[in-house]
Design a protein around this motif. Sequence first.
Motif, PDB file in Angstrom:
ATOM      1  N   MET A  25      29.549 -26.865 -38.219  1.00  0.00           N
ATOM      2  CA  MET A  25      29.283 -25.885 -39.284  1.00  0.00           C
ATOM      3  C   MET A  25      29.038 -24.496 -38.706  1.00  0.00           C
ATOM      4  O   MET A  25      29.527 -23.496 -39.234  1.00  0.00           O
ATOM      5  N   GLN A  26      28.302 -24.429 -37.610  1.00  0.00           N
ATOM      6  CA  GLN A  26      28.047 -23.135 -36.978  1.00  0.00           C
ATOM      7  C   GLN A  26      29.363 -22.509 -36.503  1.00  0.00           C
ATOM      8  O   GLN A  26      29.607 -21.323 -36.708  1.00  0.00           O
ATOM      9  N   ILE A  28      32.369 -23.056 -37.657  1.00  0.00           N
ATOM     10  CA  ILE A  28      33.145 -22.673 -38.839  1.00  0.00           C
ATOM     11  C   ILE A  28      32.682 -21.312 -39.354  1.00  0.00           C
ATOM     12  O   ILE A  28      33.498 -20.406 -39.589  1.00  0.00           O
ATOM     13  N   GLU A  29      31.378 -21.142 -39.513  1.00  0.00           N
ATOM     14  CA  GLU A  29      30.840 -19.879 -40.022  1.00  0.00           C
ATOM     15  C   GLU A  29      31.087 -18.718 -39.068  1.00  0.00           C
ATOM     16  O   GLU A  29      31.469 -17.629 -39.500  1.00  0.00           O
ATOM     17  N   GLU A  30      30.869 -18.938 -37.781  1.00  0.00           N
ATOM     18  CA  GLU A  30      31.034 -17.868 -36.785  1.00  0.00           C
ATOM     19  C   GLU A  30      32.483 -17.419 -36.635  1.00  0.00           C
ATOM     20  O   GLU A  30      32.739 -16.314 -36.162  1.00  0.00           O
ATOM     21  N   ASN A  31      33.421 -18.270 -37.021  1.00  0.00           N
ATOM     22  CA  ASN A  31      34.831 -17.948 -36.841  1.00  0.00           C
ATOM     23  C   ASN A  31      35.553 -17.615 -38.139  1.00  0.00           C
ATOM     24  O   ASN A  31      36.784 -17.564 -38.174  1.00  0.00           O
ATOM     25  N   GLY A  32      34.794 -17.363 -39.201  1.00  0.00           N
ATOM     26  CA  GLY A  32      35.371 -16.873 -40.440  1.00  0.00           C
ATOM     27  C   GLY A  32      36.095 -17.903 -41.284  1.00  0.00           C
ATOM     28  O   GLY A  32      36.938 -17.547 -42.107  1.00  0.00           O
ATOM     29  N   TYR A  33      35.782 -19.157 -41.113  1.00  0.00           N
ATOM     30  CA  TYR A  33      36.379 -20.213 -41.922  1.00  0.00           C
ATOM     31  C   TYR A  33      35.380 -20.688 -42.967  1.00  0.00           C
ATOM     32  O   TYR A  33      34.210 -20.329 -42.932  1.00  0.00           O
ATOM     33  N   HIS A  34      35.847 -21.522 -43.863  1.00  0.00           N
ATOM     34  CA  HIS A  34      34.960 -22.215 -44.795  1.00  0.00           C
ATOM     35  C   HIS A  34      35.435 -23.664 -44.915  1.00  0.00           C
ATOM     36  O   HIS A  34      36.586 -23.973 -44.624  1.00  0.00           O
TER      37      HIS A  34
END
Length: 65
Positions: A25-26, A28-34
């Motif tokens: 999850m971290q 995903i968030e740090e790399n601009g995904y959802h």
Amino acid sequence: GLHAYSTLAGPYDSDAFTAIYAGIMQWIEENGYHVASSPFDVYVKGGPEVDPQDYLTEVYFPIAK
């Protein structure tokens, strides 16, 4: 489709799964995904005939930009 995933080697342990899920999850968030849909696990190696130390599980999160 596109997935973020990680591999867990060793016995099924709730703390280990929690750490894997949190790490993905971290990332995903740090790399601009959802997260695009529900995550799922693939039990590559396990079961009663396998030593738990040899279990291999892949954790997948379907993702999108």
